[in-house]
Design a protein around this motif. Structure first.
Motif, mmCIF file in Angstrom:
data_model
loop_
_atom_site.group_PDB
_atom_site.id
_atom_site.type_symbol
_atom_site.label_atom_id
_atom_site.label_comp_id
_atom_site.label_asym_id
_atom_site.label_seq_id
_atom_site.Cartn_x
_atom_site.Cartn_y
_atom_site.Cartn_z
ATOM 1 N N ASN A 191 0.627 -0.929 0.125
ATOM 2 C CA ASN A 191 0.108 -0.395 -0.038
ATOM 3 C C ASN A 191 1.118 1.043 0.030
ATOM 4 O OD1 ASN A 191 -2.552 -2.043 0.397
ATOM 5 N ND2 ASN A 191 -2.402 -1.578 2.194
ATOM 6 N N GLU A 192 1.870 1.410 -1.154
ATOM 7 C CA GLU A 192 2.556 2.671 -0.731
ATOM 8 C C GLU A 192 2.319 3.216 -2.167
ATOM 9 O OE1 GLU A 192 4.391 2.965 2.004
ATOM 10 O OE2 GLU A 192 4.688 1.193 3.069
ATOM 11 N N GLY A 193 1.509 2.844 -3.120
ATOM 12 C CA GLY A 193 0.875 4.107 -4.346
ATOM 13 C C GLY A 193 1.049 5.356 -4.121
ATOM 14 N N GLU A 194 0.992 6.381 -3.100
ATOM 15 C CA GLU A 194 1.802 7.338 -3.623
ATOM 16 C C GLU A 194 2.857 7.336 -3.711
ATOM 17 O OE1 GLU A 194 -2.353 10.140 -0.838
ATOM 18 O OE2 GLU A 194 -1.015 7.983 0.433
ATOM 19 N N SER A 195 3.698 6.901 -3.097
ATOM 20 C CA SER A 195 4.834 7.326 -3.067
ATOM 21 C C SER A 195 6.118 6.584 -4.197
ATOM 22 C CB SER A 195 5.513 6.608 -2.159
ATOM 23 O OG SER A 195 5.196 6.742 -0.180
ATOM 24 N N LEU A 196 5.283 5.513 -4.242
ATOM 25 C CA LEU A 196 5.278 4.973 -5.895
ATOM 26 C C LEU A 196 6.627 6.003 -7.353
ATOM 27 C CD1 LEU A 196 3.993 1.425 -6.126
ATOM 28 C CD2 LEU A 196 6.550 2.051 -5.849
ATOM 29 N N THR B 54 -3.756 -3.239 -1.090
ATOM 30 C CA THR B 54 -4.906 -3.247 -1.431
ATOM 31 C C THR B 54 -5.436 -1.543 -2.037
ATOM 32 O OG1 THR B 54 -5.149 -2.736 0.807
ATOM 33 C CG2 THR B 54 -6.008 -4.973 -0.377
ATOM 34 N N ASP B 55 -4.616 -1.015 -2.344
ATOM 35 C CA ASP B 55 -4.599 0.079 -2.667
ATOM 36 C C ASP B 55 -4.368 0.252 -4.170
ATOM 37 O OD1 ASP B 55 -1.666 0.496 -3.032
ATOM 38 O OD2 ASP B 55 -1.713 2.063 -2.354
ATOM 39 N N ASP B 56 -3.749 1.325 -4.827
ATOM 40 C CA ASP B 56 -3.657 1.464 -6.272
ATOM 41 C C ASP B 56 -2.361 1.172 -6.801
ATOM 42 O OD1 ASP B 56 -2.777 4.101 -5.365
ATOM 43 O OD2 ASP B 56 -3.498 5.523 -7.076
ATOM 44 N N SER B 57 -1.206 0.374 -5.829
ATOM 45 C CA SER B 57 -0.402 0.472 -5.627
ATOM 46 C C SER B 57 0.401 -0.710 -7.643
ATOM 47 C CB SER B 57 0.406 -0.494 -5.181
ATOM 48 O OG SER B 57 0.262 0.102 -4.179
ATOM 49 N N ALA C 238 10.196 0.965 0.289
ATOM 50 C CA ALA C 238 9.537 1.731 -1.039
ATOM 51 C C ALA C 238 8.606 3.263 -0.380
ATOM 52 C CB ALA C 238 7.752 1.089 -1.102
ATOM 53 N N ASP C 239 8.686 3.767 0.482
ATOM 54 C CA ASP C 239 8.434 4.935 1.490
ATOM 55 C C ASP C 239 8.963 5.743 1.397
ATOM 56 O OD1 ASP C 239 9.879 3.989 3.641
ATOM 57 O OD2 ASP C 239 8.604 3.810 4.842
ATOM 58 N N LEU C 240 9.989 6.363 0.638
ATOM 59 C CA LEU C 240 10.784 7.352 0.900
ATOM 60 C C LEU C 240 11.447 7.638 1.456
ATOM 61 C CD1 LEU C 240 8.253 9.489 -1.912
ATOM 62 C CD2 LEU C 240 10.342 8.347 -2.597
ATOM 63 N N GLN C 241 11.644 6.661 2.457
ATOM 64 C CA GLN C 241 12.143 7.322 4.007
ATOM 65 C C GLN C 241 13.060 7.274 3.557
ATOM 66 O OE1 GLN C 241 9.135 4.891 7.306
ATOM 67 N NE2 GLN C 241 10.163 7.545 7.865
ATOM 68 N N ASP C 242 14.319 5.980 3.041
ATOM 69 C CA ASP C 242 15.529 5.857 2.010
ATOM 70 C C ASP C 242 16.158 6.580 1.250
ATOM 71 O OD1 ASP C 242 15.821 4.151 4.446
ATOM 72 O OD2 ASP C 242 14.535 2.331 3.613
ATOM 73 N N ASP C 243 16.678 6.605 0.851
ATOM 74 C CA ASP C 243 17.041 7.800 0.356
ATOM 75 C C ASP C 243 18.354 7.136 -0.803
ATOM 76 O OD1 ASP C 243 18.892 9.591 -1.818
ATOM 77 O OD2 ASP C 243 19.784 10.072 -0.084
ATOM 78 N N PRO C 244 17.708 7.018 -2.377
ATOM 79 C CA PRO C 244 18.456 6.282 -3.226
ATOM 80 C C PRO C 244 19.729 6.525 -3.683
ATOM 81 C CG PRO C 244 16.019 7.145 -3.894
ATOM 82 C CD PRO C 244 16.287 7.654 -2.394
ATOM 83 N N LYS D 170 6.812 10.867 3.955
ATOM 84 C CA LYS D 170 5.402 11.566 3.409
ATOM 85 C C LYS D 170 4.296 11.267 2.773
ATOM 86 C CE LYS D 170 6.577 14.423 -0.575
ATOM 87 N NZ LYS D 170 7.842 14.601 -1.952
ATOM 88 N N PHE D 171 3.758 10.335 2.699
ATOM 89 C CA PHE D 171 2.780 9.467 2.304
ATOM 90 C C PHE D 171 2.153 8.348 3.345
ATOM 91 C CE2 PHE D 171 3.976 11.385 -1.854
ATOM 92 C CZ PHE D 171 3.368 12.404 -1.729
ATOM 93 N N GLY D 172 1.191 7.952 3.452
ATOM 94 C CA GLY D 172 0.948 6.766 4.240
ATOM 95 C C GLY D 172 0.940 6.496 5.378
#
Ligand code: UDP
Ligand code: MG
Length: 334
Positions: A16-21, A57-60, A106-112, A211-213
């Motif tokens: 459920n990380e659709g917003e961050s993807l 179950t979201d739009d991921s 996937a939640d953008l908490q880690d820095d690529p 940031k999201f979720g």
């Protein structure tokens, strides 16, 4: 489809990380385009991003579906239902074809953009580089238990990492091929890797606020974390010799029970004291039975561990002058 050997496989477990993807994938591609990263590889740099959808179950999946056609590096494994982060990582490890494997939340908490620094560190002679969220941007309800978890794990395992459960890690493929994870054991990957003899280290990485979720881990993680901790301790110490654990406990229990029963029996025979109204009698009986049970558990454990071919008693770093088939048996490519 021909199997391509990528230089780097990035595994992203997501639930459920659709917003961050979209942001995450954009940042990953930007990080993979950096010249400093390419310079770390001898052969031309290539990468794959394995997205493991852990029953979202979201739009991921829809979000991924929209991007996957125009981005050939993206690959998707979608679970039937939510199996947990450990299962998602395992599936990613199985699918990865890269010589190096990287995991990132996937939640953008880690820095690529921290990946290149971790690969540089790996090249210093390590098999696993684990991120260290030095300044963790999470609420106190997460940072405090995490400090406790890290402290206890450090104390029991003697491994001096600060942050065992950082989502950002870089591995040589030999490590991910050998890891056998179940339960919620992703938290203890460095412990298992070190136990197999791999060289592990850590590198401070930037951490960002979610940031999201929302976080996927509630208070239930305390219990699952405790049970997994016990099973990791057991695996790393006694998997190959369960009798040393159960046998010793059984012997101690049986001996204590035997001494108590002997004492009561002598009391009865020599001093003619009554037996039936003494609580200690029950303790003696209990310890005797418990001792036998522990002992038989140890015996069963021995039988299981000798008949299981999965848990090898050794891990091989390199082989020389073996045929490709033989080298494969030892998990090396010679
Ligand atoms: N995650 C997952 N399956 C789960 C729970 C979490 O794949 O059952 C993923 C989640 O989407 C995220 C990563 O694991 O990419 C870390 O989870 P989360 O951010 O909730 O943990 P926290 O950072 O709060 O410890
Ligand atoms: Mg997170």
């Amino acid at each position: 489809m021909a199997i391509i050997n990528y230089q780097l496989s990035i595994i992203v477990p997501l639930f459920n990380e659709g917003e961050s993807l979209p942001d995450l994938i954009g940042q990953l591609y930007a990080a993979m385009a950096e010249k400093e990263l390419h310079a770390l590889f001898v052969e031309p740099f290539s990468f794959e991003i394995i997205l493991v959808d852990d029953g979202s179950t979201d739009d991921s999946c829809k979000v991924i579906g929209r991007m996957i056609h125009s981005m050939p590096e993206l690959r998707l494994i979608s679970f039937q239902r939510n199996f947990g982060k450990t299962a998602a990582l395992s599936a990613g490890f199985m699918a990865a074809t890269g010589d190096l494997v990287c995991t990132i939340d996937a939640d953008l908490q880690d820095d690529p953009f921290a990946i290149k620094g971790m690969i540089r560190k790996l090249h210093e002679g390590y098999d696993l580089v684990s991120g260290w969220k030095q300044e963790r941007k999470d609420p106190l309800s997460k940072t405090l238990p995490s400090k406790l978890f890290n402290g206890v794990t450090r104390m029991f395992t003697g491994i001096t990492l600060h942050d065992f459960n950082c989502g950002l890690k870089v591995y040589r493929k030999e490590v991910t091929r050998r890891l056998e994870l179940h339960g919620d054991m992703h938290r203890y990957i460095p412990v298992l890797a070190q136990w197999m003899g791999f060289r592990i280290t850590e590198l401070p990485v930037e951490h960002r606020a979610r940031k999201f979720g929302t976080t996927k881990y509630g208070s239930s993680r305390f219990f699952s974390g405790l049970f997994d901790f016990l099973s990791v301790l057991f695996i790393t110490r006694y998997l190959r010799r369960p009798m040393h654990f159960f046998g010793m406990a059984g012997l101690l229990s049986f001996l204590s029970g035997f001494i108590i029963s002997l004492y009561i029996t002598l009391d009865k025979i020599l001093l003619n004291k009554p037996v039936s109204n003494r609580p200690i009698l029950f303790l003696g009986i209990l310890l005797l039975i418990l001792g036998v049970q522990l002992f038989s558990t140890g015996l069963l454990g021995e039988m299981l561990s000798t008949s299981s071919s999965k848990a090898d008693a050794f891990a091989v770093r390199e082989t020389n002058n073996l045929t490709p088939g033989e080298a494969k048996k030892f998990g090396t490519t010679d």
